[in-house]
Scaffold this motif. Structure first.
Motif, mmCIF file in Angstrom:
data_model
loop_
_atom_site.group_PDB
_atom_site.id
_atom_site.type_symbol
_atom_site.label_atom_id
_atom_site.label_comp_id
_atom_site.label_asym_id
_atom_site.label_seq_id
_atom_site.Cartn_x
_atom_site.Cartn_y
_atom_site.Cartn_z
ATOM 1 N N PRO A 51 -54.681 1.574 3.260
ATOM 2 C CA PRO A 51 -55.437 2.768 2.885
ATOM 3 C C PRO A 51 -55.170 3.886 3.895
ATOM 4 N N LEU A 52 -54.977 5.086 3.396
ATOM 5 C CA LEU A 52 -54.546 6.187 4.242
ATOM 6 C C LEU A 52 -55.538 7.333 4.154
ATOM 7 N N SER A 53 -55.851 7.951 5.266
ATOM 8 C CA SER A 53 -56.732 9.113 5.279
ATOM 9 C C SER A 53 -56.039 10.268 5.976
ATOM 10 N N HIS A 54 -56.252 11.473 5.464
ATOM 11 C CA HIS A 54 -55.646 12.674 6.031
ATOM 12 C C HIS A 54 -56.639 13.383 6.933
ATOM 13 N N CYS A 55 -56.132 13.933 8.042
ATOM 14 C CA CYS A 55 -56.979 14.653 8.979
ATOM 15 C C CYS A 55 -56.357 16.002 9.309
ATOM 16 N N LYS A 56 -57.213 16.987 9.514
ATOM 17 C CA LYS A 56 -56.799 18.330 9.915
ATOM 18 C C LYS A 56 -57.754 18.742 11.025
ATOM 19 N N GLU A 57 -57.211 18.933 12.230
ATOM 20 C CA GLU A 57 -58.044 19.246 13.393
ATOM 21 C C GLU A 57 -57.457 20.424 14.156
ATOM 22 N N LYS A 58 -58.308 21.096 14.939
ATOM 23 C CA LYS A 58 -57.840 22.196 15.794
ATOM 24 C C LYS A 58 -57.581 21.663 17.192
ATOM 25 N N ASP A 59 -56.501 22.159 17.816
ATOM 26 C CA ASP A 59 -56.187 21.723 19.177
ATOM 27 C C ASP A 59 -56.789 22.683 20.202
ATOM 28 N N VAL A 60 -56.490 22.433 21.479
ATOM 29 C CA VAL A 60 -57.061 23.250 22.558
ATOM 30 C C VAL A 60 -56.589 24.701 22.516
ATOM 31 N N ASP A 61 -55.466 24.952 21.857
ATOM 32 C CA ASP A 61 -54.950 26.320 21.744
ATOM 33 C C ASP A 61 -55.367 26.986 20.433
ATOM 34 N N ASP A 62 -56.352 26.387 19.735
ATOM 35 C CA ASP A 62 -56.875 26.907 18.481
ATOM 36 C C ASP A 62 -55.849 26.883 17.336
ATOM 37 N N CYS A 63 -54.901 25.941 17.428
ATOM 38 C CA CYS A 63 -53.912 25.755 16.358
ATOM 39 C C CYS A 63 -54.292 24.505 15.568
ATOM 40 N N TRP A 64 -53.960 24.492 14.287
ATOM 41 C CA TRP A 64 -54.231 23.312 13.453
ATOM 42 C C TRP A 64 -53.151 22.273 13.658
ATOM 43 N N PHE A 65 -53.544 21.012 13.700
ATOM 44 C CA PHE A 65 -52.567 19.928 13.639
ATOM 45 C C PHE A 65 -53.070 18.901 12.643
ATOM 46 N N TYR A 66 -52.144 18.199 12.042
ATOM 47 C CA TYR A 66 -52.453 17.281 10.954
ATOM 48 C C TYR A 66 -51.987 15.880 11.308
ATOM 49 N N PHE A 67 -52.772 14.887 10.869
ATOM 50 C CA PHE A 67 -52.326 13.515 11.025
ATOM 51 C C PHE A 67 -52.957 12.661 9.936
ATOM 52 N N THR A 68 -52.322 11.549 9.678
ATOM 53 C CA THR A 68 -52.905 10.575 8.765
ATOM 54 C C THR A 68 -53.157 9.316 9.585
ATOM 55 N N GLY A 82 -66.486 11.788 10.565
ATOM 56 C CA GLY A 82 -66.097 12.001 11.947
ATOM 57 C C GLY A 82 -64.995 11.106 12.474
ATOM 58 N N VAL A 83 -64.347 10.294 11.618
ATOM 59 C CA VAL A 83 -63.270 9.434 12.104
ATOM 60 C C VAL A 83 -62.102 10.282 12.584
ATOM 61 N N CYS A 84 -61.790 11.363 11.870
ATOM 62 C CA CYS A 84 -60.712 12.257 12.298
ATOM 63 C C CYS A 84 -61.042 12.854 13.669
ATOM 64 N N ALA A 85 -62.261 13.345 13.816
ATOM 65 C CA ALA A 85 -62.674 13.947 15.077
ATOM 66 C C ALA A 85 -62.673 12.923 16.210
ATOM 67 N N GLU A 86 -63.023 11.689 15.869
ATOM 68 C CA GLU A 86 -63.070 10.618 16.870
ATOM 69 C C GLU A 86 -61.679 10.347 17.458
ATOM 70 N N HIS A 87 -60.647 10.447 16.634
ATOM 71 C CA HIS A 87 -59.283 10.142 17.082
ATOM 72 C C HIS A 87 -58.498 11.386 17.497
ATOM 73 N N LYS A 88 -59.084 12.549 17.291
ATOM 74 C CA LYS A 88 -58.405 13.825 17.544
ATOM 75 C C LYS A 88 -57.816 13.913 18.958
ATOM 76 N N ASP A 89 -58.618 13.623 19.972
ATOM 77 C CA ASP A 89 -58.158 13.778 21.356
ATOM 78 C C ASP A 89 -57.006 12.835 21.696
ATOM 79 N N CYS A 90 -57.070 11.607 21.179
ATOM 80 C CA CYS A 90 -55.992 10.652 21.459
ATOM 81 C C CYS A 90 -54.713 11.038 20.722
ATOM 82 N N VAL A 91 -54.826 11.499 19.488
ATOM 83 C CA VAL A 91 -53.643 11.935 18.740
ATOM 84 C C VAL A 91 -53.027 13.138 19.455
ATOM 85 N N GLN A 92 -53.885 14.056 19.899
ATOM 86 C CA GLN A 92 -53.420 15.265 20.569
ATOM 87 C C GLN A 92 -52.644 14.953 21.861
ATOM 88 N N CYS A 93 -53.180 14.046 22.660
ATOM 89 C CA CYS A 93 -52.490 13.757 23.925
ATOM 90 C C CYS A 93 -51.232 12.931 23.690
#
Length: 140
Positions: A118-135, A69-80
């Protein structure tokens, strides 16, 4: 600069200790975003967190790269921060400025594993149901 030397012994000013008065007793730098000292997973020593739970690291023992859940935890901050949208859009400047961010043109331009941190890859859906990626990586 944190005390006075008297007869070759340091007499520390308030909030400092140690033989050279180099240890701050201020716990503010150890305060995690949840209001706990070292996120409840470490001890504050000389103004720095010493994480006692080996899974957690970072300046306030809040980063856990192996936790789910680390990706999900940071999802909203990365998105904004990256796209000026999402649940934290209105509170982004207060809640989401605790990390450095480098925006890249496309997914294949994201930093890859094999770099110093150390690097981790994340793939999350945004509010418009589109995928966005971050490490993300945790550094000192």
């Amino acid at each position: 600069g944190n005390g006075i030397c008297k007869c070759r012994v340091c007499e520390c000013f308030p909030n400092f200790t140690g033989s050279a008065c180099d240890c701050s007793l201020d716990t503010l730098p150890c305060m995690a975003s949840n209001g706990q000292i070292c996120n409840g997973r470490g001890t504050c020593e000389c103004g720095t967190c010493n994480c006692t739970d080996p899974k957690f690291q970072g300046p306030t023992c809040e980063m856990c790269q192996t936790c789910l859940g680390v990706c999900a935890e940071h999802k909203d901050c990365v998105q904004c921060r990256a796209f000026d949208k999402g649940e934290k859009k209105e509170t982004c400047s207060q809640e989401c400025m605790h990390f450095n961010m480098t925006r890249v043109e496309s997914r294949d331009k994201l930093p890859q594993p094999g770099q110093p941190d150390p690097l981790s890859h994340c793939k999350e859906k945004d509010v418009d149901d589109c995928w966005f990626y971050f490490t993300y990586s945790v550094n000192s």
